[in-house]
Design an enzyme around this catalytic site. Structure first.
Site, PDB file in Angstrom:
ATOM      1  N   ASP A   9      43.622  39.046  40.913  1.00 45.30           N
ATOM      2  CA  ASP A   9      43.607  40.038  41.997  1.00 45.30           C
ATOM      3  C   ASP A   9      44.501  41.216  41.595  1.00 45.30           C
ATOM      4  OD1 ASP A   9      43.350  39.813  45.499  1.00 45.30           O
ATOM      5  OD2 ASP A   9      44.440  41.422  44.498  1.00 45.30           O
ATOM      6  N   ASP A 104      38.456  44.012  44.145  1.00 44.54           N
ATOM      7  CA  ASP A 104      39.602  43.885  43.231  1.00 44.54           C
ATOM      8  C   ASP A 104      40.007  42.450  42.973  1.00 44.54           C
ATOM      9  OD1 ASP A 104      41.030  43.115  45.528  1.00 44.54           O
ATOM     10  OD2 ASP A 104      42.850  44.071  44.785  1.00 44.54           O
ATOM     11  N   GLU A 105      39.129  41.486  43.275  1.00 49.08           N
ATOM     12  CA  GLU A 105      39.490  40.104  42.965  1.00 49.08           C
ATOM     13  C   GLU A 105      38.278  39.327  42.496  1.00 49.08           C
ATOM     14  OE1 GLU A 105      40.319  37.305  46.312  1.00 49.08           O
ATOM     15  OE2 GLU A 105      40.079  39.068  47.551  1.00 49.08           O
TER      16      GLU A 105
HETATM   17  P1  TTP Z   1      43.813  43.418  48.728  1.00 44.83           P
HETATM   18  O1  TTP Z   1      43.703  42.768  47.382  1.00 44.83           O
HETATM   19  O2  TTP Z   1      43.885  42.526  49.926  1.00 44.83           O
HETATM   20  O3  TTP Z   1      45.119  44.356  48.804  1.00 44.83           O
HETATM   21  P2  TTP Z   1      45.829  45.222  47.684  1.00 44.83           P
HETATM   22  O4  TTP Z   1      45.137  45.111  46.379  1.00 44.83           O
HETATM   23  O5  TTP Z   1      46.012  46.608  48.216  1.00 44.83           O
HETATM   24  O6  TTP Z   1      47.264  44.566  47.604  1.00 44.83           O
HETATM   25  P3  TTP Z   1      47.696  43.169  46.943  1.00 44.83           P
HETATM   26  O7  TTP Z   1      48.648  43.513  45.852  1.00 44.83           O
HETATM   27  O8  TTP Z   1      48.338  42.391  48.030  1.00 44.83           O
HETATM   28  O9  TTP Z   1      46.454  42.506  46.426  1.00 44.83           O
HETATM   29  O10 TTP Z   1      42.612  44.402  48.957  1.00 44.83           O
HETATM   30  C1  TTP Z   1      42.082  45.187  47.888  1.00 44.83           C
HETATM   31  C2  TTP Z   1      41.717  46.566  48.366  1.00 44.83           C
HETATM   32  O11 TTP Z   1      40.776  46.487  49.442  1.00 44.83           O
HETATM   33  C3  TTP Z   1      42.898  47.341  48.934  1.00 44.83           C
HETATM   34  O12 TTP Z   1      43.591  48.057  47.927  1.00 44.83           O
HETATM   35  C4  TTP Z   1      42.244  48.256  49.929  1.00 44.83           C
HETATM   36  C5  TTP Z   1      41.023  47.500  50.386  1.00 44.83           C
HETATM   37  N1  TTP Z   1      41.299  46.940  51.724  1.00 44.83           N
HETATM   38  C6  TTP Z   1      40.914  47.660  52.864  1.00 44.83           C
HETATM   39  O13 TTP Z   1      40.280  48.702  52.745  1.00 44.83           O
HETATM   40  N2  TTP Z   1      41.223  47.152  54.087  1.00 44.83           N
HETATM   41  C7  TTP Z   1      41.931  45.989  54.254  1.00 44.83           C
HETATM   42  O14 TTP Z   1      42.212  45.576  55.404  1.00 44.83           O
HETATM   43  C8  TTP Z   1      42.333  45.270  53.082  1.00 44.83           C
HETATM   44  C9  TTP Z   1      43.109  43.980  53.202  1.00 44.83           C
HETATM   45  C10 TTP Z   1      41.996  45.783  51.853  1.00 44.83           C
HETATM   46 MG    MG Z   2      44.615  43.211  45.546  1.00 38.63          MG
END
Ligand code: TTP
Ligand code: MG
Length: 406
Positions: A9, A104-105
Site C-alpha cells: 500500500d 494504491d494497494e
Molecule cells: P489510502 O491508502 O487509504 O490512504 P493514503 O494512501 O492517503 O494513506 P496511507 O499511508 O494511510 O495508505 O487511500 C489511497 C488513496 O485513496 C488516498 O491517497 C486518497 C484516496 N482516498 C479518498 O479519496 N477518500 C478516502 O476516504 C480514502 C480513505 C482514500
Molecule cells: Mg495508501
C-alpha cells in the site's frame, strides 16, 4: 508449501504524488481534497498533517481548524490514475498473481518466489526500491500466510515499512492489537465488541463461534476466522467491473432544474464514453440523489434493449429525475448516474432501427473528437451551461471533488 502473501500500500498516496511534482511540499502538513473552506472531505493527508489529528474522510473545514497551517490542494484524478498504473505495472513484474484493490494497494501471491529473490523479505525490499526509484513514492508492505494478516502488517508498518509475520505466528501477531485494527470492523462493530469487554483481537479470537454468530449473524463466522489469523482467500486477478457511474456534490444545495439536468447530461456522457471505451452496453440505468438532509435515494430503470448511447442514458436518467423531484421538495446536494447489467457490445444493435444506428455513429464521432481534443471540446447545448460553474482542465470539467473528478 506455506503460502506467502504480500499486501502493498502506497503511503499518503494522493499527497505523495503531489510532493513528487512539487518537492517544496515535502515534510509539510499537506492535504488533498479541496479548498479549506470547501464542502468536501480530506482524501489524503501527509503524515505531518496526521500528527495534528487530520484523517481521510474528515470535513475540510474541521481539518483547517485543527491545522490552519496545512497546505490544501485540490488534486487531479488523472495524475493519480497514471501513478497507479505505473505502480501496478511494477508489481506485475514481480508476480502474475496480483490483485489490485483500488488505486494504491494490491495483494501479491509470492509463494514459491523466495528462491529467485533470496527470500520473500528481500523480494519485498526490491519492490519497495523500484517504487522509490521509478515513482519517487514510498510503499509499505506486509507479508503473512494470508491476506488479512498481510494487510494488518502493512498498515502497522506505515510509513515506508516492511513487516513480515512468520508462518504460524499469525494468531499471536494479531492478539495484542485493538479490535479496530482488523479490516472489516467498523465503528459500530467496535463499539459493540467493546461493550462486551472485547478490546483486543486476542480476546475476540477466544469468543466462541456460536456467541459471535448470535451477536453478528453470518459475519460472526468471518470475524472468528480472521481474529484467529485464518484466511484462505486466494489472490485473484480482478473481475471486469460490472457497473460504472459518475456523481458529484454541488457547491450549494440546489433546486435549479436546469442545473440538475445539465449536470446529469454531463455525468451521463462520461458514463457513456466509459461504456463505449470498454466495448460494453448496459441494460440498467440508475439515478442517485442526495438531498440537503443527507437522505440518499437511488432509482433504477431497466431498458428493453441494452444501450451505450449518451442520449438514451440521459433520457432515462431524466425520466427518473423528474419523477424523484415530483416526490420530494428538498434541495439536492448530490447527483449521480450509473449503468449496470453490462454485456459485450458485439452486434446487438437492431440494424432496422435507423435512429439507433445514427446515434451510434454520432457517439463514435464524438468519442473520436474527444480523444483528440479533450472531453469538453465538443458539447451539447445542455452541458455548455456548466462552463460558468465548473473549471475545465482539458480532460473535462473539474467537479466538486477535483481529486476524484474523472
Ligand atoms: P489510502 O491508502 O487509504 O490512504 P493514503 O494512501 O492517503 O494513506 P496511507 O499511508 O494511510 O495508505 O487511500 C489511497 C488513496 O485513496 C488516498 O491517497 C486518497 C484516496 N482516498 C479518498 O479519496 N477518500 C478516502 O476516504 C480514502 C480513505 C482514500
Ligand atoms: Mg495508501
Amino acid at each position: 508449501m506455506a503460502r506467502r502473501i504480500m499486501h502493498i500500500d502506497l503511503d499518503a498516496f494522493f499527497v505523495s504524488v503531489e510532493q513528487v511534482e512539487n518537492p517544496q511540499l515535502k515534510g509539510k502538513p499537506v492535504v488533498v481534497g479541496g479548498r479549506p473552506q470547501g464542502r468536501g472531505v480530506v482524501a489524503s493527508a501527509s503524515y505531518e498533517a496526521r500528527t495534528f489529528g487530520l484523517r481521510a474522510g474528515m470535513p475540510l473545514t474541521t481539518a483547517s481548524r485543527l491545522c490552519p497551517q496545512a497546505i490544501f490542494i485540490q488534486g487531479s484524478f488523472p495524475k493519480y490514475r497514471d501513478a497507479s498504473q505505473r505502480f501496478m505495472a511494477i508489481l506485475a513484474d514481480f508476480s502474475p498473481y496480483l490483485e489490485p484493490m483500488g488505486l494504491d494497494e494490491a495483494y501479491l501471491d509470492a509463494t514459491g518466489f523466495e528462491s529467485i529473490h533470496g527470500s520473500t523479505h528481500q523480494m519485498a525490499a526490491k519492490i519497495k526500491q523500484r517504487i522509490k526509484d521509478e515513482l519517487g513514492l514510498t510503499a509499505s508492505v506486509g507479508i503473512a500466510g494470508g491476506k488479512i494478516v498481510a494487510k494488518v502488517a502493512s498498515e502497522l508498518s506505515k510509513p515506508d515499512g516492511l513487516l513480515e509475520v512468520a508462518a504460524g505466528e499469525e494468531r499471536s501477531f494479531l492478539a495484542p492489537l485493538p479490535v479496530a485494527r482488523l479490516p472489516g470492523i467498523g465503528k459500530k462493530t467496535e463499539q459493540k465488541l467493546n461493550s462486551l469487554s472485547i478490546n483486543t483481537i486476542g480476546k475476540l479470537s477466544t469468543m466462541s463461534l456460536s456467541a459471535l454468530k448470535s451477536h453478528f449473524g453470518a459475519s460472526g463466522e468471518v470475524l472468528h476466522r480472521f481474529a484467529n489469523g485464518i484466511d484462505d482467500r486466494e489472490v485473484k486477478p480482478p473481475a471486469a467491473a460490472k457497473s460504472t457511474s459518475r456523481e458529484t456534490t454541488f457547491g450549494k444545495d440546489t433546486r435549479d432544474r436546469s442545473l440538475l439536468k445539465s449536470t446529469l447530461r454531463y455525468l451521463g456522457e462520461r458514463v457513456g464514453a466509459d461504456l463505449r471505451q470498454r466495448g460494453k452496453r448496459a441494460r440498467c440505468i440508475t439515478l442517485k440523489l442526495r438531498y440537503a438532509d443527507f437522505t440518499t435515494i437511488t432509482r433504477r430503470h431497466t431498458l428493453a434493449q441494452t444501450t451505450d448511447s449518451d442520449q438514451t442514458i440521459f433520457d432515462t436518467g431524466l425520466g427518473l429525475l423528474n419523477k424523484a423531484l415530483s416526490e420530494e421538495r428538498q434541495a439536492v446536494r448530490l447527483i449521480g448516474i450509473g449503468v449496470s447489467e453490462l454485456v459485450e457490445a458485439g452486434k446487438q444493435l437492431d440494424m432496422l432501427d435507423t435512429s439507433a444506428r445514427r446515434q451510434e455513429q454520432l457517439n463514435k464521432a464524438i468519442d473520436r473528437i474527444r480523444k483528440k481534443y479533450g472531453f469538453t471540446a465538443i458539447q451539447t447545448g445542455r452541458t455548455l451551461k456548466l462552463k460558468d460553474i465548473f473549471p475545465e482542465d482539458g480532460e473535462g470539467y473539474t467537479l466538486q471533488t477535483p481529486s476524484l473528478s474523472r
